[in-house]
Write a protein that holds these residues in place. Sequence first.
Motif, short mmCIF file in Angstrom:
data_model
loop_
_atom_site.label_atom_id
_atom_site.label_comp_id
_atom_site.label_asym_id
_atom_site.label_seq_id
_atom_site.Cartn_x
_atom_site.Cartn_y
_atom_site.Cartn_z
N LEU A 48 -46.47 22.51 -9.67
CA LEU A 48 -45.95 23.79 -10.14
C LEU A 48 -47.03 24.53 -10.92
CD1 LEU A 48 -43.02 24.22 -9.37
CD2 LEU A 48 -42.41 23.98 -11.74
N PRO A 49 -47.35 25.76 -10.51
CA PRO A 49 -48.32 26.55 -11.29
C PRO A 49 -47.78 26.81 -12.70
CG PRO A 49 -47.85 27.58 -9.16
CD PRO A 49 -46.89 26.45 -9.33
N GLU A 50 -48.67 26.96 -13.64
CA GLU A 50 -48.27 27.11 -15.04
C GLU A 50 -47.34 28.30 -15.26
OE1 GLU A 50 -50.26 27.55 -19.42
OE2 GLU A 50 -51.41 26.54 -17.85
N TYR A 51 -47.52 29.39 -14.50
CA TYR A 51 -46.67 30.56 -14.72
C TYR A 51 -45.22 30.30 -14.32
CZ TYR A 51 -47.99 31.37 -9.81
OH TYR A 51 -48.24 31.23 -8.46
N PHE A 52 -44.95 29.23 -13.54
CA PHE A 52 -43.57 28.86 -13.23
C PHE A 52 -42.98 27.90 -14.26
CE2 PHE A 52 -44.24 29.82 -8.53
CZ PHE A 52 -43.50 30.99 -8.60
N THR A 53 -43.78 27.47 -15.21
CA THR A 53 -43.29 26.51 -16.20
C THR A 53 -43.14 27.14 -17.58
OG1 THR A 53 -45.53 25.75 -16.74
CG2 THR A 53 -44.36 24.60 -14.96
N GLN A 54 -43.27 28.46 -17.66
CA GLN A 54 -43.11 29.17 -18.92
C GLN A 54 -41.96 30.15 -18.79
OE1 GLN A 54 -44.78 28.08 -21.49
NE2 GLN A 54 -45.95 26.71 -20.19
N PRO A 55 -40.83 29.94 -19.33
CA PRO A 55 -40.44 28.78 -20.12
C PRO A 55 -40.23 27.55 -19.25
CG PRO A 55 -38.55 30.21 -19.81
CD PRO A 55 -39.72 30.90 -19.18
N ALA A 56 -40.27 26.40 -19.89
CA ALA A 56 -40.19 25.14 -19.17
C ALA A 56 -38.87 24.97 -18.44
CB ALA A 56 -40.43 23.97 -20.12
N ARG A 57 -37.80 25.52 -18.95
CA ARG A 57 -36.50 25.40 -18.25
C ARG A 57 -36.53 26.12 -16.91
NH1 ARG A 57 -32.19 22.89 -20.39
NH2 ARG A 57 -32.26 22.39 -22.59
N LEU A 58 -37.30 27.19 -16.81
CA LEU A 58 -37.47 27.86 -15.52
C LEU A 58 -38.12 26.89 -14.54
CD1 LEU A 58 -37.53 30.34 -13.62
CD2 LEU A 58 -39.76 30.91 -14.64
N GLY A 59 -39.15 26.22 -14.98
CA GLY A 59 -39.81 25.22 -14.14
C GLY A 59 -38.87 24.11 -13.74
N ALA A 60 -38.03 23.66 -14.67
CA ALA A 60 -37.04 22.62 -14.35
C ALA A 60 -36.08 23.11 -13.27
CB ALA A 60 -36.28 22.19 -15.60
N GLY A 61 -35.69 24.38 -13.36
CA GLY A 61 -34.81 24.95 -12.33
C GLY A 61 -35.49 25.02 -10.98
N ILE A 62 -36.76 25.41 -10.96
CA ILE A 62 -37.51 25.48 -9.70
C ILE A 62 -37.65 24.09 -9.09
CG2 ILE A 62 -39.79 25.97 -8.71
CD1 ILE A 62 -39.94 28.31 -10.78
N VAL A 63 -37.97 23.11 -9.92
CA VAL A 63 -38.06 21.73 -9.43
C VAL A 63 -36.70 21.28 -8.89
CG1 VAL A 63 -38.39 19.32 -10.14
CG2 VAL A 63 -40.02 21.06 -10.88
N GLY A 64 -35.62 21.67 -9.58
CA GLY A 64 -34.27 21.32 -9.11
C GLY A 64 -33.98 21.88 -7.73
N TRP A 65 -34.31 23.15 -7.54
CA TRP A 65 -34.10 23.76 -6.22
C TRP A 65 -34.94 23.05 -5.17
CZ3 TRP A 65 -30.91 27.18 -3.90
CH2 TRP A 65 -31.26 27.57 -2.61
N ASN A 66 -36.25 22.87 -5.47
CA ASN A 66 -37.15 22.24 -4.51
C ASN A 66 -36.76 20.81 -4.17
OD1 ASN A 66 -38.72 24.55 -4.41
ND2 ASN A 66 -40.25 23.78 -5.85
N SER A 67 -36.12 20.14 -5.11
CA SER A 67 -35.76 18.74 -4.91
C SER A 67 -34.44 18.55 -4.17
CB SER A 67 -35.65 18.03 -6.26
OG SER A 67 -36.89 18.04 -6.92
N THR A 68 -33.64 19.61 -4.03
CA THR A 68 -32.31 19.40 -3.46
C THR A 68 -31.96 20.27 -2.25
OG1 THR A 68 -31.38 20.92 -5.10
CG2 THR A 68 -31.30 18.56 -5.63
N TRP A 69 -32.63 21.38 -2.04
CA TRP A 69 -32.24 22.25 -0.93
C TRP A 69 -32.30 21.51 0.40
CZ3 TRP A 69 -34.96 23.24 3.40
CH2 TRP A 69 -36.33 22.98 3.37
N TRP A 70 -33.32 20.66 0.55
CA TRP A 70 -33.50 19.93 1.81
C TRP A 70 -32.37 18.92 2.03
CZ3 TRP A 70 -33.88 14.73 1.24
CH2 TRP A 70 -34.23 14.27 -0.03
N MET A 71 -31.82 18.39 0.95
CA MET A 71 -30.67 17.49 1.09
C MET A 71 -29.48 18.29 1.62
SD MET A 71 -29.99 14.26 0.47
CE MET A 71 -28.66 13.15 0.13
N GLY A 72 -29.34 19.53 1.17
CA GLY A 72 -28.30 20.40 1.69
C GLY A 72 -28.48 20.68 3.18
#
Length: 188
Positions: A48-72
């Motif tokens: 994740l590029p640093e600009y997606f981790t500021q704020p860190a909760r945004l980064g957590a949300g992006i990781v959440g999407w990236n980690s689960t969409w494929w399961m869907g």
Amino acid sequence: MIKKIIYLFLFIVSTIVISGLYGIIHNQITYTISSEYFTLFKFIQHHLPEYFTQPARLGAGIVGWNSTWWMGLIIGIILGTVWIWNDILTIKDRFKALGTVCIIAITFGIIGYFISYIQWQPERYYEVINFPSYGEIIDNSLQKMNNPYAFLRAGTVHNFSYLGGIIGLLIGFFQLWKKYSSNLKLIN
């Protein structure tokens, strides 16, 4: 047949969106358990590029999407295409099976939360916790960790949620199979 293909497409898109939203919400909860799980591990693991981790909760949300969409996508394809060639199973039946998958994944995540608090208690361990090697960059990052127990708790919740998704998919598939079989008997 065109109508079935449109329903299948919409069903798969729905499962992707629902899974992605689940991942975003799930990661907001696990971020509360351990921010270091994301800042010292998941952000690096997902490149994740640093600009997606500021704020860190945004980064957590992006990781959440990236980690689960494929399961869907997988869930949508499996539940959406099973016995699509006949009219025994409706789109409503498929969404009920998807609801089963969601409920089981959430339930397993909650179970993982409680198990993680029983399992990962500082009072129970007197030795240093050793993590498996994830690669030099992540390994160096983990050396900065302040609370390895919270990190392990967040990881446990994640693992249980994936397990719940897989078990939920199997049960959802069985649910469709049972409905298909019972309706097939009624027709014959």
